[in-house]
Design an enzyme around this catalytic site. Structure first.
Site, PDB file in Angstrom:
ATOM      1  CG  MET A 117      -1.785  -1.123   1.232  1.00 36.37           C
ATOM      2  SD  MET A 117      -3.465  -1.101   2.097  1.00 36.37           S
ATOM      3  CE  MET A 117      -2.957  -0.539   3.681  1.00 36.37           C
ATOM      4  CG  HIS A 144       7.102  -2.116   2.134  1.00 37.69           C
ATOM      5  ND1 HIS A 144       6.635  -0.881   2.921  1.00 37.69           N
ATOM      6  CD2 HIS A 144       5.837  -2.747   2.345  1.00 37.69           C
ATOM      7  CE1 HIS A 144       5.773  -0.952   3.341  1.00 37.69           C
ATOM      8  NE2 HIS A 144       4.937  -2.084   2.980  1.00 37.69           N
ATOM      9  CG  MET A 163      10.912  -1.236  10.124  1.00 36.95           C
ATOM     10  SD  MET A 163      12.054  -0.964   8.925  1.00 36.95           S
ATOM     11  CE  MET A 163      13.463  -0.715   9.706  1.00 36.95           C
ATOM     12  CB  SER A 172       2.975   2.524   6.371  1.00 37.06           C
ATOM     13  OG  SER A 172       3.631   1.409   5.227  1.00 37.06           O
TER      14      SER A 172
HETATM   15  O1  PAF Z   1      -0.257  -5.739   3.706  1.00 37.29           O
HETATM   16  C1  PAF Z   1      -0.572  -4.805   3.030  1.00 37.29           C
HETATM   17  O2  PAF Z   1       0.155  -3.821   2.559  1.00 37.29           O
HETATM   18  C2  PAF Z   1      -2.059  -4.841   2.258  1.00 37.29           C
HETATM   19  O3  PAF Z   1      -2.927  -5.573   2.983  1.00 37.29           O
HETATM   20  C3  PAF Z   1      -2.059  -5.465   0.899  1.00 37.29           C
HETATM   21  C4  PAF Z   1      -1.486  -7.107   1.058  1.00 37.29           C
HETATM   22  C5  PAF Z   1      -0.978  -4.901  -0.055  1.00 37.29           C
HETATM   23  C6  PAF Z   1      -3.417  -5.641   0.378  1.00 37.29           C
HETATM   24  O4  PAF Z   1      -3.850  -4.480   0.238  1.00 37.29           O
END
Ligand code: PAF
Length: 285
Positions: free
Chosen positions: A37, A44, A191, A193
């Protein structure tokens, strides 16, 4: 100096995503997908690296999915940082960003919703009943749009990872679902967001979540009962300054079912609130 400036292609429609992936497929490339997201952090980026080590091409999707937020939750204030995310992904040398609009993912008339049972039951669902249907619906759409060989999700959202594995299996999608180890700050805070919401004094308290869960894990390993440690961890979290403990639970690591003793792989999972921010964490026992 300009030689260092990298950029990455961004597409916003499923048709463009499919066209690019079809081009790679025609060269025999394997495809990896890292759904996010946005508001990207080291967690990430470690998922990106893991995917790059396995696949010839890596796509990252960036989409703040309205379907997984309840009306009272933080959809509107969720950080949206596409420009800096794109810079980080360019530095990481990924191949493509898929950043669709809400209208692209949920066009007018959209009326479907995927409900997963099994690992969805309890824990997050007790507090966010809308959440996994929203996640499952968007993840199914992303997987079907990209049809990667491999897709990866962070273990911080451990229950989500199990739900997505269940979904992928149940829909018969020939996609391997990987899990990425939790990236942590120096004091152990996972970590996220959402950590950006924390004020300095809340940030200090937040670091206690990992410490208290680690303590509970040690105590269970040393022979304390699960019920005792769940209650003790809950009391400690409140004492440390968290405003609420949604749950702190020791569960079977594969099914997330309740257990009384640790006879096989188990996991401690917790969700807490501090101010308006909700934090989750988990670890293996
Ligand atoms: O974990 C996330 O960032 C969200 O839940 C995902 C898997 C991208 C789905 O929107």
């Amino acid at each position: 100096m300009f030689a260092d400036m990298k950029s990455v292609q961004i597409v916003t429609t499923i048709a463009e995503l499919r066209a690019e992936i079809a081009r790679w497929r025609s060269n025999g490339d394997t495809i990896g997908l890292v759904p996010t997201m946005g508001a990207l952090h080291e967690g990430h980026l470690s998922l990106v690296r893991q995917t790059q080590s396995r696949c010839a091409r890596t796509v990252t999707s960036i989409f703040v999915n309205p379907a997984q937020f309840a009306p009272h939750e933080d959809f509107d204030r969720y950080p949206r940082t596409l420009e800096s995310d794109a810079e980080k992904l360019a530095q990481a040398e990924i191949d493509l960003i898929f950043a669709p609009t809400v209208a692209e993912m949920y066009p007018k008339g959209f009326a479907s919703r995927i409900e997963v049972g099994g690992p969805s039951v309890g824990l997050e669902t007790d507090f966010r009943p809308h959440f996994f249907a929203g996640v499952a619906t968007v993840v199914a759409k992303l997987l079907i749009a990209a049809m990667p060989d491999f897709a990866i999700f962070g273990e911080k959202d451990y229950q989500q990872l199990l739900v997505i594995r269940r979904l992928t299996k149940d829909l018969g999608l020939p996609i391997e679902i990987g899990g990425g180890a939790i990236a942590r700050e120096k004091d152990g805070l996972a970590m996220s967001s959402r950590n950006a919401y924390l004020k300095p004094e809340q940030r200090k308290v937040a670091g206690q979540l990992n410490r208290i869960l680690s303590g509970a894990v040690q105590s269970v390993r040393a022979g304390k009962t699960i019920a005792t440690e769940e209650a003790h961890a809950r009391a400690e979290l409140l004492r440390a300054g968290f405003d609420a403990v949604d749950y702190v639970a020791i569960r079977d690591a594969v099914t997330l079912e309740k257990i009384e003793v640790v006879a096989r792989e188990a996991r401690i999972l917790a969700a807490v609130k501090i101010g308006g921010t909700r934090l989750i964490d988990n670890m293996a026992i």
